[in-house]
Write a protein that holds these residues in place. Structure first.
Motif, PDB file in Angstrom:
ATOM      1  N   LEU A 169       0.791  -1.218  -0.012  1.00 35.43           N
ATOM      2  CA  LEU A 169      -0.168  -0.059  -0.026  1.00 35.43           C
ATOM      3  C   LEU A 169       0.688   1.187   0.039  1.00 35.43           C
ATOM      4  O   LEU A 169       0.437   2.426  -0.485  1.00 35.43           O
ATOM      5  N   SER A 170       2.004   1.267   0.562  1.00 40.03           N
ATOM      6  CA  SER A 170       2.962   2.100   0.598  1.00 40.03           C
ATOM      7  C   SER A 170       3.094   3.021  -0.633  1.00 40.03           C
ATOM      8  O   SER A 170       2.923   4.330  -0.603  1.00 40.03           O
ATOM      9  N   PRO A 171       3.351   2.405  -1.978  1.00 38.73           N
ATOM     10  CA  PRO A 171       3.484   3.263  -3.342  1.00 38.73           C
ATOM     11  C   PRO A 171       2.306   3.698  -3.458  1.00 38.73           C
ATOM     12  O   PRO A 171       2.260   4.829  -4.283  1.00 38.73           O
ATOM     13  N   LEU A 172       1.142   3.422  -3.095  1.00 40.34           N
ATOM     14  CA  LEU A 172      -0.172   4.010  -3.387  1.00 40.34           C
ATOM     15  C   LEU A 172      -0.389   5.356  -2.469  1.00 40.34           C
ATOM     16  O   LEU A 172      -1.210   6.038  -2.885  1.00 40.34           O
ATOM     17  N   GLY A 173       0.409   5.660  -1.734  1.00 44.54           N
ATOM     18  CA  GLY A 173       0.209   6.586  -0.793  1.00 44.54           C
ATOM     19  C   GLY A 173      -0.084   7.893  -1.537  1.00 44.54           C
ATOM     20  O   GLY A 173      -0.982   8.735  -1.503  1.00 44.54           O
ATOM     21  N   PRO A 174       1.367   8.440  -2.376  1.00 40.07           N
ATOM     22  CA  PRO A 174       1.268   9.659  -2.980  1.00 40.07           C
ATOM     23  C   PRO A 174       0.093   9.789  -4.139  1.00 40.07           C
ATOM     24  O   PRO A 174      -0.408  10.878  -4.348  1.00 40.07           O
ATOM     25  N   ILE A 175      -0.308   8.601  -4.791  1.00 38.07           N
ATOM     26  CA  ILE A 175      -1.168   8.674  -5.766  1.00 38.07           C
ATOM     27  C   ILE A 175      -2.536   9.236  -4.997  1.00 38.07           C
ATOM     28  O   ILE A 175      -3.315  10.022  -5.398  1.00 38.07           O
ATOM     29  N   MET A 176      -3.071   8.313  -3.791  1.00 34.41           N
ATOM     30  CA  MET A 176      -4.272   8.806  -3.177  1.00 34.41           C
ATOM     31  C   MET A 176      -4.210  10.095  -2.538  1.00 34.41           C
ATOM     32  O   MET A 176      -5.133  10.653  -2.376  1.00 34.41           O
ATOM     33  N   LEU A 177      -3.051  10.790  -2.032  1.00 30.79           N
ATOM     34  CA  LEU A 177      -2.792  11.912  -1.842  1.00 30.79           C
ATOM     35  C   LEU A 177      -3.244  13.102  -2.938  1.00 30.79           C
ATOM     36  O   LEU A 177      -4.137  13.927  -2.391  1.00 30.79           O
ATOM     37  N   ALA A 178      -2.606  12.796  -4.012  1.00 30.26           N
ATOM     38  CA  ALA A 178      -3.004  13.802  -5.058  1.00 30.26           C
ATOM     39  C   ALA A 178      -4.467  13.536  -5.750  1.00 30.26           C
ATOM     40  O   ALA A 178      -5.282  14.539  -5.677  1.00 30.26           O
ATOM     41  N   LEU A 179      -4.901  12.529  -5.461  1.00 31.97           N
ATOM     42  CA  LEU A 179      -6.603  11.986  -5.763  1.00 31.97           C
ATOM     43  C   LEU A 179      -7.459  12.906  -4.778  1.00 31.97           C
ATOM     44  O   LEU A 179      -8.573  13.207  -5.380  1.00 31.97           O
ATOM     45  N   THR A 180      -7.108  12.937  -3.650  1.00 32.56           N
ATOM     46  CA  THR A 180      -7.915  13.460  -2.660  1.00 32.56           C
ATOM     47  C   THR A 180      -7.466  14.868  -2.293  1.00 32.56           C
ATOM     48  O   THR A 180      -8.273  15.541  -1.483  1.00 32.56           O
TER      49      THR A 180
END
Ligand code: GLU
Ligand code: MG
Length: 704
Positions: free
Chosen positions: A291-302
């Motif tokens: 899940l760690s590499p998804l962090g920045p993607i989800m930050l940008a999306l939200t």
């Protein structure tokens, strides 16, 4: 944001003297937990979400909307509610065994700001797909119950930050003058923080340890009429209440940055967090890594945070501001200070990086609130090259953990978290080490605010190993918050079910986290992401290995260079898939869809779930807007906006009014049509229609 204990909190000079004792006891408690729980198996796949709210005071008549500081009264009213007490079932972080068949009411918690609340479901969510459909209504129930325990002009809203926090003048109800002994902020009063001794002590000791106030500087957005260079007009250079008032005279408030100086400018922000319980430690470790590499993607999306202290910022998310707001590193740890007797106040950033350390144990590259720095899975696909070459660990703590039977990877992880000092220490807790508790361990663990948290089972409980996903920004509506929660659950299930591999080097995740801050990063920026997530098992290698890696000594097998494994992709490519010359990435939503194809989900449920997935899909493609974009648009089109980056009281009132309106429509199930701000459709989607009883999607026009 952590456990509330009571007692006599030590001031920093005393706390510092006991820091080593707390670390040592914390490690003993951790080993006790580790040895009891390492073979724990077959825990249920539970999960939980946490929603944080701001409480505002708003009325049509009042010229300003204010932050209401009645957190304690509201929590008291909630606690006195008999129905909630008898039907409520939980405390934070899944710390209840799921009551069978019951449907407990939500649970409310305090947060750092005295204007904040947090709410969690009354029981953890289980594995069923149908249960995913209850999340949104549970979130709505939480908001309704919170509102019912407030005064008529108070509202729980889910903006990440209050646009006028820290503006000179009145922005709270009641009003308190700024500049108290704990925060020493020139912009906010100490009364802005939750009065529980833990919170002001946390703020004061972070400042004290650091040797000056925190510096939360966020670049201002330059609009056509914004002066360049821009000087933050709210900074007072002539204040002489505290020694720290010198900070701004010593350059703490550079040109072109909105300058903030207190913990509340970060920890007063709201987020959406998801905690997963794994079936065992191996699965938990895998989830943590994947899940760690998804962090920045989800930050940008939200992204939802374009305003600070009455100005438009040039960034869209809260992350770095919280990071700076709790950054307790000394100048020397930051690499700033030459510690000589003659020159102990020289502050030349980074200039003295190579000076020998005089007072500190290490130079520390990141704040306590930062993207995470370790991978911990026993997955054979974890290559040494992925590890952080700058990882700082406490070797003696690592040795104790190894000695106690912990493996190298996990010992490295905790030996990294334990480079920090405990900030809040209660005198009463230092009398005797209680190995049935986890208080000293948690002291360090819960003040390492990384974007993932690996959580050992709490001492003496039935709870399993858990992983918390922490980067997402809170969304304005419960529909969106439910959508992001459901998406995270489904992608996590897909990761486990398909044994997906999202590994990229940690330094690339760090870089992505910075990238996620840019205005409209979701559409404008590219992020490093693994090209092929499918489980072709890569043998370990030491190609380009780094000495810090706990698995560096594994045998070498020549495999492709790590750099070939990842590419720069847009969020749209990561979420919806890409077909470029360089990579052919399937996309997280298509992966979730094929996971749903592979399991038994009835048509109705599948249709309802796709409503949520549509939101994620369309936000990634740009068809729908982030809250940050919508807020910027709202400000830019407001009649009183002068294109000078200033977000005044009137604009703020309009914005909060629109947000309250959306909330009320959502509560009433009235849909979004005809909202007083038409652009809201761009935020939420007109498609929000729901599914008929035959599982066929209906458009919002049919049901509004
Ligand atoms: N409010 C913080 C954030 O926005 C998190 C606090 C917590 O860990 O509960 O990230
Ligand atoms: Mg919280």
């Amino acid at each position: 944001m952590g456990l509330l204990a009571l007692g006599t909190a030590l001031d920093w000079p005393d706390a510092q003297k006991r820091a080593q004792q707390v670390r040592e006891w914390g490690i003993k408690q951790l080993l006790e937990i580790w040895n009891k729980a390492k073979y724990k198996e077959r825990d249920a796949m539970l999960w939980g979400d946490e929603v944080e709210y701001l409480v505002v005071r708003y009325s049509n008549e009042a010229p300003k909307v204010l932050l209401s500081l009645r957190q304690a009264d509201i929590l008291k009213a909630l606690a006195a509610d008999e129905e909630l007490a008898t039907k409520g079932g939980g405390v934070p972080d899944l710390q209840v065994v799921k009551p069978q068949g019951s449907n407990p009411l939500p649970v409310f918690h305090p947060e750092f700001g005295r204007f904040m609340l947090e709410a969690t479901p009354g029981k953890p969510w289980g594995i069923g797909f149908k249960e995913l459909l209850d999340v949104e209504s549970d979130m709505k129930t939480r908001r309704r119950i919170a509102k019912e325990h407030m005064e008529s002009e108070e509202y729980p809203i889910t903006l990440t930050t209050f646009p006028r926090l820290g503006v000179p003048g009145v922005f709270t109800d009641p009003y308190y003058p700024p500049s108290g002994p704990k925060l020493r902020s020139q912009f906010v009063p100490d009364e802005i923080a939750n009065p529980h001794i833990r919170f002001p002590t946390l703020a004061a000791n972070i400042r004290w340890r650091r040797g000056r106030k925190v510096q939360v500087n966020v670049p201002v957005f330059h609009d056509v009429n914004t002066p360049n260079p821009w000087k933050d007009p709210t900074v007072n250079y002539d204040l002489h209440n505290w020694p720290e008032d010198d900070d701004v005279r010593n350059g703490a408030a550079p040109d072109n940055f909105i300058h903030m100086d207190g913990m509340v400018f970060g920890m007063g922000s709201c987020c959406l967090q998801i905690t997963f319980q794994a079936k065992n430690i191996t699965e938990g470790r895998k989830m943590y890594d994947q899940l760690s590499p998804l962090g920045p993607i989800m930050l940008a999306l939200t992204a939802a945070t374009p305003i600070y202290k009455g100005f438009l910022a040039d960034t869209d998310v809260r992350w770095n501001q919280i990071s700076r707001a709790v950054d307790d590193r000394t100048a020397e740890e930051l690499g700033e200070k030459v510690s000589t007797v003659l020159d102990n106040i020289t502050k030349t950033p980074s200039a003295n990086e190579h000076q020998p350390l005089k007072e500190s144990r290490w130079r520390i590259p990141k704040s306590r609130y930062a993207s995470n720095s370790t991978y911990i899975s026993t997955d054979p696909r974890l290559r040494p090259e992925y590890f952080d070459p700058n990882l700082v660990i406490d070797e003696s703590i690592k040795a104790q953990l190894l000695e106690g039977g912990m493996d190298d990877l996990l010992a490295t992880h905790f030996a990294h978290l334990f480079i920090r000092d405990p900030i809040v220490i209660f005198n009463e807790d230092l009398e005797e080490l209680d190995l049935t508790k986890a208080d000293h361990f948690e002291n360090l663990q819960s003040t390492n605010w990384q974007h993932m948290r690996f959580k050992p089972p709490p001492a003496g409980s039935d709870i399993g190993w858990r992983v918390e996903f922490r980067p997402m920004e809170i969304q304005i509506t419960d529909f969106e918050n439910a959508a992001f929660s459901v998406f995270m659950v489904l992608i996590t299930r897909a990761i486990l079910s398909f044994d997906l591999n999202f590994y990229i080097p940690i330094v690339k995740v760090d870089e992505n986290m910075e990238t996620a801050h840019a205005r409209d990063a979701v559409l404008e920026k590219k992020f490093y992401f693994r090209k092929n997530p499918f489980p072709n098992r890569t043998p370990r290698s030491t190609v380009g290995s780094n000495a810090n890696s706990p698995i560096a000594s594994r045998p070498a097998t020549p495999v492709s260079p790590v750099e070939d494994e990842y590419a720069l992709m847009t969020v749209d490519e990561v979420i919806n898939g890409s077909k470029s010359e360089e990579h052919d990435f399937p996309g997280l939503i298509p992966i979730v869809e094929s996971y749903l194809d592979s399991v038994n989900v009835d048509v109705q449920t599948r249709c309802e779930l796709s409503t949520y997935l549509d939101l994620i899909r369309k936000r990634a493609s740009g068809e729908l807007w982030t809250a940050a974009k919508w807020i910027r648009h709202f400000v830019a089109s407001h009649p009183t906006y002068k294109r000078d980056s200033v977000v005044d009281d009137e604009i703020t009132k309009g914005l909060v009014s629109a947000v309250i309106d959306i909330g009320e429509r959502e509560q009433a199930g009235r849909g979004w049509k005809g909202l007083n701000v038409p652009e809201l459709a761009r935020l939420l989607g007109q498609f929000r229609g729901g599914c008929g009883s035959n599982g066929v999607k209906r458009s919002s026009d049919e049901i509004n």
